[in-house]
Design a protein around this motif. Structure first.
Motif, PDB file in Angstrom:
ATOM      1  N   ALA A 124       0.810  -1.213   0.000  1.00 50.23           N
ATOM      2  CA  ALA A 124       0.000   0.000   0.000  1.00 50.23           C
ATOM      3  C   ALA A 124       0.846   1.266   0.000  1.00 50.23           C
ATOM      4  O   ALA A 124       0.350   2.344  -0.344  1.00 50.23           O
ATOM      5  CB  ALA A 124      -0.931   0.002   1.216  1.00 50.23           C
ATOM      6  N   HIS A 125       2.117   1.138   0.380  1.00 48.47           N
ATOM      7  CA  HIS A 125       3.009   2.302   0.381  1.00 48.47           C
ATOM      8  C   HIS A 125       3.771   2.464  -0.932  1.00 48.47           C
ATOM      9  O   HIS A 125       4.301   3.546  -1.198  1.00 48.47           O
ATOM     10  CB  HIS A 125       4.034   2.176   1.516  1.00 48.47           C
ATOM     11  CG  HIS A 125       3.454   2.254   2.891  1.00 48.47           C
ATOM     12  ND1 HIS A 125       2.903   1.167   3.536  1.00 48.47           N
ATOM     13  CD2 HIS A 125       3.340   3.289   3.758  1.00 48.47           C
ATOM     14  CE1 HIS A 125       2.488   1.525   4.734  1.00 48.47           C
ATOM     15  NE2 HIS A 125       2.727   2.807   4.892  1.00 48.47           N
ATOM     16  N   VAL A 126       3.859   1.405  -1.729  1.00 51.95           N
ATOM     17  CA  VAL A 126       4.806   1.399  -2.854  1.00 51.95           C
ATOM     18  C   VAL A 126       4.394   2.355  -3.967  1.00 51.95           C
ATOM     19  O   VAL A 126       5.219   3.144  -4.458  1.00 51.95           O
ATOM     20  CB  VAL A 126       4.985  -0.032  -3.400  1.00 51.95           C
ATOM     21  CG1 VAL A 126       5.821  -0.017  -4.678  1.00 51.95           C
ATOM     22  CG2 VAL A 126       5.660  -0.914  -2.357  1.00 51.95           C
ATOM     23  N   GLY A 127       3.141   2.288  -4.401  1.00 52.59           N
ATOM     24  CA  GLY A 127       2.688   3.174  -5.474  1.00 52.59           C
ATOM     25  C   GLY A 127       2.839   4.643  -5.133  1.00 52.59           C
ATOM     26  O   GLY A 127       3.427   5.409  -5.909  1.00 52.59           O
ATOM     27  N   PRO A 128       2.323   5.084  -3.975  1.00 53.67           N
ATOM     28  CA  PRO A 128       2.521   6.481  -3.586  1.00 53.67           C
ATOM     29  C   PRO A 128       3.989   6.857  -3.410  1.00 53.67           C
ATOM     30  O   PRO A 128       4.390   7.976  -3.746  1.00 53.67           O
ATOM     31  CB  PRO A 128       1.762   6.573  -2.254  1.00 53.67           C
ATOM     32  CG  PRO A 128       0.710   5.526  -2.355  1.00 53.67           C
ATOM     33  CD  PRO A 128       1.358   4.394  -3.099  1.00 53.67           C
ATOM     34  N   LEU A 129       4.806   5.938  -2.888  1.00 54.75           N
ATOM     35  CA  LEU A 129       6.242   6.207  -2.759  1.00 54.75           C
ATOM     36  C   LEU A 129       6.871   6.453  -4.127  1.00 54.75           C
ATOM     37  O   LEU A 129       7.662   7.393  -4.298  1.00 54.75           O
ATOM     38  CB  LEU A 129       6.940   5.017  -2.096  1.00 54.75           C
ATOM     39  CG  LEU A 129       7.075   4.999  -0.582  1.00 54.75           C
ATOM     40  CD1 LEU A 129       7.636   3.659  -0.128  1.00 54.75           C
ATOM     41  CD2 LEU A 129       7.952   6.139  -0.092  1.00 54.75           C
ATOM     42  N   LYS A 143      12.038   0.578   1.388  1.00 59.24           N
ATOM     43  CA  LYS A 143      11.520   1.799   2.011  1.00 59.24           C
ATOM     44  C   LYS A 143      10.073   1.610   2.448  1.00 59.24           C
ATOM     45  O   LYS A 143       9.670   2.081   3.525  1.00 59.24           O
ATOM     46  CB  LYS A 143      11.616   2.966   1.020  1.00 59.24           C
ATOM     47  CG  LYS A 143      11.186   4.310   1.590  1.00 59.24           C
ATOM     48  CD  LYS A 143      12.106   4.778   2.696  1.00 59.24           C
ATOM     49  CE  LYS A 143      11.740   6.176   3.160  1.00 59.24           C
ATOM     50  NZ  LYS A 143      12.593   6.623   4.289  1.00 59.24           N
ATOM     51  N   ALA A 144       9.291   0.904   1.639  1.00 57.64           N
ATOM     52  CA  ALA A 144       7.896   0.630   2.000  1.00 57.64           C
ATOM     53  C   ALA A 144       7.816  -0.249   3.239  1.00 57.64           C
ATOM     54  O   ALA A 144       6.965  -0.038   4.116  1.00 57.64           O
ATOM     55  CB  ALA A 144       7.178  -0.032   0.828  1.00 57.64           C
ATOM     56  N   VAL A 145       8.698  -1.244   3.341  1.00 59.57           N
ATOM     57  CA  VAL A 145       8.750  -2.088   4.535  1.00 59.57           C
ATOM     58  C   VAL A 145       9.082  -1.239   5.764  1.00 59.57           C
ATOM     59  O   VAL A 145       8.460  -1.381   6.830  1.00 59.57           O
ATOM     60  CB  VAL A 145       9.795  -3.209   4.362  1.00 59.57           C
ATOM     61  CG1 VAL A 145      10.010  -3.950   5.677  1.00 59.57           C
ATOM     62  CG2 VAL A 145       9.365  -4.180   3.276  1.00 59.57           C
ATOM     63  N   LEU A 158      -4.426   2.324   6.154  1.00 58.01           N
ATOM     64  CA  LEU A 158      -4.405   1.927   4.750  1.00 58.01           C
ATOM     65  C   LEU A 158      -5.074   0.564   4.543  1.00 58.01           C
ATOM     66  O   LEU A 158      -5.834   0.372   3.588  1.00 58.01           O
ATOM     67  CB  LEU A 158      -2.964   1.887   4.231  1.00 58.01           C
ATOM     68  CG  LEU A 158      -2.251   3.236   4.113  1.00 58.01           C
ATOM     69  CD1 LEU A 158      -0.778   3.028   3.774  1.00 58.01           C
ATOM     70  CD2 LEU A 158      -2.919   4.106   3.061  1.00 58.01           C
ATOM     71  N   LEU A 159      -4.795  -0.377   5.445  1.00 62.51           N
ATOM     72  CA  LEU A 159      -5.404  -1.705   5.335  1.00 62.51           C
ATOM     73  C   LEU A 159      -6.915  -1.642   5.551  1.00 62.51           C
ATOM     74  O   LEU A 159      -7.673  -2.356   4.884  1.00 62.51           O
ATOM     75  CB  LEU A 159      -4.760  -2.652   6.337  1.00 62.51           C
ATOM     76  CG  LEU A 159      -3.338  -3.112   6.003  1.00 62.51           C
ATOM     77  CD1 LEU A 159      -2.748  -3.924   7.152  1.00 62.51           C
ATOM     78  CD2 LEU A 159      -3.313  -3.934   4.711  1.00 62.51           C
ATOM     79  N   ALA A 183     -10.855   4.069  -7.097  1.00 60.91           N
ATOM     80  CA  ALA A 183     -11.134   4.535  -5.742  1.00 60.91           C
ATOM     81  C   ALA A 183      -9.983   4.205  -4.805  1.00 60.91           C
ATOM     82  O   ALA A 183      -9.585   5.024  -3.964  1.00 60.91           O
ATOM     83  CB  ALA A 183     -12.431   3.915  -5.224  1.00 60.91           C
ATOM     84  N   TRP A 184      -9.417   2.981  -4.950  1.00 64.91           N
ATOM     85  CA  TRP A 184      -8.294   2.609  -4.096  1.00 64.91           C
ATOM     86  C   TRP A 184      -7.067   3.471  -4.386  1.00 64.91           C
ATOM     87  O   TRP A 184      -6.418   3.976  -3.470  1.00 64.91           O
ATOM     88  CB  TRP A 184      -7.954   1.136  -4.259  1.00 64.91           C
ATOM     89  CG  TRP A 184      -6.607   0.798  -3.683  1.00 64.91           C
ATOM     90  CD1 TRP A 184      -5.502   0.353  -4.359  1.00 64.91           C
ATOM     91  CD2 TRP A 184      -6.202   0.915  -2.314  1.00 64.91           C
ATOM     92  NE1 TRP A 184      -4.448   0.182  -3.499  1.00 64.91           N
ATOM     93  CE2 TRP A 184      -4.849   0.524  -2.236  1.00 64.91           C
ATOM     94  CE3 TRP A 184      -6.856   1.320  -1.148  1.00 64.91           C
ATOM     95  CZ2 TRP A 184      -4.137   0.531  -1.043  1.00 64.91           C
ATOM     96  CZ3 TRP A 184      -6.154   1.323   0.051  1.00 64.91           C
ATOM     97  CH2 TRP A 184      -4.810   0.927   0.099  1.00 64.91           C
ATOM     98  N   ILE A 185      -6.735   3.664  -5.640  1.00 60.62           N
ATOM     99  CA  ILE A 185      -5.558   4.468  -5.996  1.00 60.62           C
ATOM    100  C   ILE A 185      -5.749   5.908  -5.523  1.00 60.62           C
ATOM    101  O   ILE A 185      -4.820   6.527  -4.989  1.00 60.62           O
ATOM    102  CB  ILE A 185      -5.305   4.396  -7.513  1.00 60.62           C
ATOM    103  CG1 ILE A 185      -4.867   2.977  -7.892  1.00 60.62           C
ATOM    104  CG2 ILE A 185      -4.251   5.415  -7.945  1.00 60.62           C
ATOM    105  CD1 ILE A 185      -4.819   2.715  -9.381  1.00 60.62           C
TER     106      ILE A 185
END
Length: 209
Positions: A124-129, A143-145, A158-159, A183-185
């Motif tokens: 959930a962090h990867v796309g925005p990162l 970095k997402a981890v 986020l979950l 909607a999720w993105i």
């Protein structure tokens, strides 16, 4: 009651809904154009890039800008997204398989479910990162981890947002092709932008203290 203010809020909400539907449509078209496997990565990265620009109130032509990012990021985005999508597919398959075999295989079923939740929390962090920071490709997942572990409250939010969208889609399957992915993105980007800003402000305050 302030009717003009209500009318403006309603118009803004409708405008955002139209944007989400459009983003969902463009993402689907470009994902399918790449035969799903080849289209998934660049379409997802392009959608997050445009969602970030929209959140920053930038003005752009959605289809042409999407195609520009899709084409430019085709290889890098595929390397970023597709392996994780394949892992997620295997985990879902394992969970369904072990569930079908009955309660005797509860441990591997639960292990598959926990691994899937962990992957979702990190993913959930990867796309925005990727849309927000310019990092080496190999640095985004670590970095997402790091963010998922250091900011557990943000990860839970986020979950919960992802769970709500999955539940709504399961209850009304027609939402999937119309709005669910967009909607999720949209929501994922909106939330992460605020998490990133909070994190940057916290790091800045520590640097000045």
């Amino acid at each position: 009651m302030d009717h003009p203010a209500m009318s403006l809020r309603f118009q803004a909400a409708c405008s955002e809904l139209i944007w989400v539907v459009r983003l969902n449509l463009i993402w689907l078209v470009f994902t399918l154009a790449g035969g799903v496997i080849l289209g998934l990565g660049p379409a997802t990265v392009a959608a997050y890039t445009l969602a970030r620009r929209h959140a920053r109130n930038e003005t752009f032509q959605a289809w042409s800008e999407f195609w520009t990012v899709y084409r430019r990021e085709f290889v890098r985005a595929s390397l970023l997204v597709v392996p994780a999508a394949l892992v997620a597919t295997v985990l879902v398959g394992n969970y369904l398989y072990f569930s079908a075999l009955g309660p005797g295989l509860g441990v591997p079923r639960i292990a598959s479910f926990v691994a899937l939740i962990a992957l979702a929390g990190v993913g959930a962090h990867v796309g925005p990162l990727y849309a927000h920071y310019d990092l080496p490709l190999r640095a985004y997942w670590p970095k997402a981890v790091q963010l998922a572990l250091l900011r557990p409250a943000s990860t839970v939010i986020l979950l919960l947002a992802l769970t709500a969208i999955v539940f709504a889609t399961s209850a009304m399957p027609i939402l999937a092709p119309l709005i669910s992915f967009g909607a999720w993105i949209y929501l994922n980007t909106w939330l992460c932008q605020r998490f990133f800003q909070e994190n940057e402000a916290r790091l800045l305050s520590k640097g000045n203290s």
